[in-house]
Design an enzyme around this catalytic site. Structure first.
Site, PDB file in Angstrom:
ATOM      1  N   ASN A 210       0.853  -1.194   0.000  1.00 31.89           N
ATOM      2  CA  ASN A 210       0.000   0.000   0.000  1.00 31.89           C
ATOM      3  C   ASN A 210       0.886   1.240   0.000  1.00 31.89           C
ATOM      4  OD1 ASN A 210       0.564   0.847   2.823  1.00 31.89           O
ATOM      5  ND2 ASN A 210      -0.375  -1.139   3.271  1.00 31.89           N
ATOM      6  N   LYS A 288       8.985 -17.873  -9.319  1.00 31.96           N
ATOM      7  CA  LYS A 288       8.338 -16.792 -10.063  1.00 31.96           C
ATOM      8  C   LYS A 288       7.227 -17.355 -10.964  1.00 31.96           C
ATOM      9  CE  LYS A 288       9.167 -13.110 -13.324  1.00 31.96           C
ATOM     10  NZ  LYS A 288       9.986 -12.641 -14.418  1.00 31.96           N
ATOM     11  N   PRO A 305      -3.064 -11.488  10.421  1.00 30.92           N
ATOM     12  CA  PRO A 305      -3.347 -11.239  11.837  1.00 30.92           C
ATOM     13  C   PRO A 305      -3.498  -9.741  12.076  1.00 30.92           C
ATOM     14  CG  PRO A 305      -1.029 -11.788  11.507  1.00 30.92           C
ATOM     15  CD  PRO A 305      -1.714 -12.022  10.194  1.00 30.92           C
ATOM     16  N   ASP A 306      -4.336  -9.369  13.022  1.00 30.56           N
ATOM     17  CA  ASP A 306      -4.477  -7.954  13.385  1.00 30.56           C
ATOM     18  C   ASP A 306      -3.523  -7.673  14.540  1.00 30.56           C
ATOM     19  OD1 ASP A 306      -5.301  -5.477  14.511  1.00 30.56           O
ATOM     20  OD2 ASP A 306      -7.157  -5.663  13.359  1.00 30.56           O
ATOM     21  N   ILE A 307      -2.463  -6.945  14.240  1.00 30.16           N
ATOM     22  CA  ILE A 307      -1.397  -6.727  15.232  1.00 30.16           C
ATOM     23  C   ILE A 307      -1.913  -5.875  16.390  1.00 30.16           C
ATOM     24  CG2 ILE A 307       0.923  -5.760  15.550  1.00 30.16           C
ATOM     25  CD1 ILE A 307       1.314  -6.394  12.478  1.00 30.16           C
ATOM     26  N   PHE A 325      -4.217   3.741  14.990  1.00 28.60           N
ATOM     27  CA  PHE A 325      -4.630   4.742  14.011  1.00 28.60           C
ATOM     28  C   PHE A 325      -5.865   4.214  13.295  1.00 28.60           C
ATOM     29  CE2 PHE A 325      -0.651   6.768  14.673  1.00 28.60           C
ATOM     30  CZ  PHE A 325      -0.777   8.042  14.159  1.00 28.60           C
ATOM     31  N   LYS A 339     -13.792   1.274  15.379  1.00 28.43           N
ATOM     32  CA  LYS A 339     -12.495   0.586  15.345  1.00 28.43           C
ATOM     33  C   LYS A 339     -11.876   0.511  16.742  1.00 28.43           C
ATOM     34  CE  LYS A 339     -10.640   0.896  11.161  1.00 28.43           C
ATOM     35  NZ  LYS A 339      -9.997   1.575  10.028  1.00 28.43           N
ATOM     36  N   LYS A 343     -10.994  -3.100  18.198  1.00 30.33           N
ATOM     37  CA  LYS A 343      -9.598  -3.507  18.396  1.00 30.33           C
ATOM     38  C   LYS A 343      -9.239  -3.618  19.872  1.00 30.33           C
ATOM     39  CE  LYS A 343      -8.254  -2.462  13.926  1.00 30.33           C
ATOM     40  NZ  LYS A 343      -7.296  -3.021  13.006  1.00 30.33           N
TER      41      LYS A 343
HETATM   42  N1  CTP Z   1      -3.643  -2.768  12.156  1.00 33.35           N
HETATM   43  C1  CTP Z   1      -2.857  -3.801  12.617  1.00 33.35           C
HETATM   44  N2  CTP Z   1      -2.869  -5.001  11.988  1.00 33.35           N
HETATM   45  C2  CTP Z   1      -3.677  -5.208  10.909  1.00 33.35           C
HETATM   46  C3  CTP Z   1      -4.488  -4.144  10.434  1.00 33.35           C
HETATM   47  C4  CTP Z   1      -4.443  -2.940  11.079  1.00 33.35           C
HETATM   48  O1  CTP Z   1      -2.116  -3.606  13.595  1.00 33.35           O
HETATM   49  N3  CTP Z   1      -3.669  -6.387  10.315  1.00 33.35           N
HETATM   50  C5  CTP Z   1      -3.642  -1.501  12.902  1.00 33.35           C
HETATM   51  C6  CTP Z   1      -3.058  -0.310  12.167  1.00 33.35           C
HETATM   52  O2  CTP Z   1      -1.674  -0.176  12.465  1.00 33.35           O
HETATM   53  C7  CTP Z   1      -3.861   0.840  12.752  1.00 33.35           C
HETATM   54  C8  CTP Z   1      -5.217   0.213  13.054  1.00 33.35           C
HETATM   55  O3  CTP Z   1      -4.983  -1.188  13.123  1.00 33.35           O
HETATM   56  O4  CTP Z   1      -3.340   1.273  13.986  1.00 33.35           O
HETATM   57  C9  CTP Z   1      -6.285   0.474  12.045  1.00 33.35           C
HETATM   58  O5  CTP Z   1      -5.850   0.223  10.736  1.00 33.35           O
HETATM   59  P1  CTP Z   1      -6.806   0.499   9.513  1.00 33.35           P
HETATM   60  O6  CTP Z   1      -6.117   0.089   8.270  1.00 33.35           O
HETATM   61  O7  CTP Z   1      -7.404   1.858   9.625  1.00 33.35           O
HETATM   62  O8  CTP Z   1      -8.010  -0.483   9.837  1.00 33.35           O
HETATM   63  P2  CTP Z   1      -8.309  -1.942   9.464  1.00 33.35           P
HETATM   64  O9  CTP Z   1      -8.039  -2.815  10.637  1.00 33.35           O
HETATM   65  O10 CTP Z   1      -7.646  -2.301   8.200  1.00 33.35           O
HETATM   66  O11 CTP Z   1      -9.897  -1.880   9.296  1.00 33.35           O
HETATM   67  P3  CTP Z   1     -10.793  -1.511   8.011  1.00 33.35           P
HETATM   68  O12 CTP Z   1     -10.339  -2.429   6.939  1.00 33.35           O
HETATM   69  O13 CTP Z   1     -12.166  -1.751   8.494  1.00 33.35           O
HETATM   70  O14 CTP Z   1     -10.570  -0.061   7.725  1.00 33.35           O
END
Ligand code: CTP
Length: 406
Positions: A210, A288, A305-307, A325, A339, A343
């Site tokens: 991204n 590749k 995973p959501d960190i 954030f 959020k 979270k």
């Molecule tokens: N984040 C994280 N791990 C992930 C996704 C997000 O730690 N796999 C953390 C980001 O560092 C940020 C927060 O979660 O602090 C929100 O990230 P954001 O991209 O706004 O949200 P998403 O979890 O991707 O939710 P959505 O797709 O609904 O916007």
């Protein structure tokens, strides 16, 4: 303050304020020695600065007398701090890139002392991505930045770019010296910061990513270092230097980022500023992928995973303050509130990243700080570095308040 300040006066109109600045610094007990650039001498005379500083004014890199009396190395070592005021776009650029083509920049390159700059320039020059990138680079190397202020400018424009007033620069320096001498508010705390994008491999040469630049997360790491925290920065691939004073762990994918974060625990503070990819390719190819003229490849995605959510989970290792954030393109506050709850973090900094704002990859950020159970607080539109300083100060006062309750 009883300190020795080496004041570098560069060539901006604000140089006319430097005799007053010398006075204000001396009023507070500092001794001031001046290095004047050729540009600076267009706006203020050496004689004036010599009179107010009651010291010789240094100008010439090649003057044998100056070199025998006090060489550039000696000049930079004889001060407790170097203050560049006004810091023009030009001298900031030369400092950022290590040029040493006059006495001022040679002293700045040779010094092992802390450097403080008070930028002053036309608003468009200040806002130019080149200047912002130079300031970010200098901040990452530990340079302290005072101002600039908003206001009417000599060129007739209005906006950020005015040098801070001499009184306020002198006050800032006095606070800075006190801060250096006394305990820093986050001393003894461990802060874990995530920053940048993640790269999710498709095959050994391709990846999904991204547009995150890492500027905000890196600036936060630097601001927490400045307040005395021990900082571990877990960074995805970015084109930024490692912030001075932080331990930096370089990772690529979300899963690597999570592992690095978990390995860095325990921490008192987490700031999750990384733009972690939500998905990865479920079965990334070991070789590749080739065009074979047949069916197009299709990618099956798996959720990462959501960190932030993982680090926010209640448990003995849960950091005392977890900040996330929320990057949103619409309904910013509503999505951010949701959020925060989903979270399980304590604070969330919501920012609008719709393309028109230029936030992703840009240098400014409009933040709404939402603390659990409280109504949002909207900050002015600020450079990312100032967002970082402000967040670090909020974190420090949170811990001061918590300590006070004990
Ligand atoms: N984040 C994280 N791990 C992930 C996704 C997000 O730690 N796999 C953390 C980001 O560092 C940020 C927060 O979660 O602090 C929100 O990230 P954001 O991209 O706004 O949200 P998403 O979890 O991707 O939710 P959505 O797709 O609904 O916007």
């Amino acid at each position: 303050m009883g300190k020795r300040i080496l004041l570098v006066v560069a060539g901006g109109i604000a140089a006319f304020k430097t005799p007053d600045l010398v006075r204000r610094l001396r009023e507070r007990g500092a001794s001031v020695r001046v290095v004047l650039t050729d540009g600076g001498a267009q706006f203020v005379t050496p004689l004036t600065l010599q009179a107010v500083s009651e010291d010789k004014v240094y100008r010439d890199l090649w003057s044998l007398t100056d070199e025998s009396e006090m060489g550039h190395i000696q000049l930079s070592r004889s001060a407790d701090v170097i203050l560049v005021a006004p810091a023009t776009a030009n001298i900031l650029a030369r400092m950022a890139h290590g040029l040493a083509d006059d006495l001022a920049t040679t002293v700045l390159l040779a010094t092992d002392k802390p450097v403080i700059v008070a930028p002053a320039m036309n608003v468009r020059m200040y806002e130019h991505p080149a200047t912002q990138a130079n300031l970010a680079l200098l901040a990452a190397r530990g340079v302290t930045i005072i101002g600039p202020d908003d206001g009417a400018m000599a060129c007739g424009e209005f906006g950020p770019g005015r040098m801070s007033e001499p009184l306020s620069i002198a006050a800032h320096l006095a606070d800075w010296f006190t801060g250096q001498a006394g305990p820093k508010p986050l001393a003894g705390r461990h802060a874990l910061v995530t920053s940048g994008p993640t790269h999710e491999p498709i095959d050994p040469v391709r990846y999904i990513a991204n547009r995150s630049s890492g500027k905000q997360g890196h600036a936060i790491a630097a601001a927490l270092v400045a307040l005395g925290a021990r900082v571990t920065l877990v960074s995805g691939p970015v084109a930024l230097p490692d912030p001075a004073g932080a331990t930096v762990l370089h990772v690529e994918s979300a899963r690597e980022m999570l592992a690095a974060c978990e390995g860095a625990l325990p921490a008192d503070i987490v700031v999750a500023a990384a733009a972690v990819a939500d998905w990865r390719v479920a079965d990334a190819a070991g070789q590749k992928l080739k065009k074979d003229g047949g069916a197009l490849p299709s990618l099956t995605l798996a959720e990462n995973p959501d960190i932030l959510a993982t680090l926010s989970k209640p448990g003995p290792e849960r950091p005392a303050l977890v900040v996330g954030f929320a990057a949103e393109t619409n309904d910013v506050l509503a999505y951010a509130q949701a959020k925060l709850a989903r979270k399980g973090c304590d604070w969330i900094l919501a920012n609008d990243v719709s393309p028109a704002t230029g936030t992703f990859g840009g240098d400014r950020n409009l933040i709404h700080l939402i603390r659990q159970g409280q109504s949002p607080e909207t900050w002015p539109d600020l450079p990312k570095m100032e967002v970082a300083t402000r967040l670090a100060a909020e974190i420090a006062s949170h811990f001061e308040f918590e300590n006070g309750k004990k």
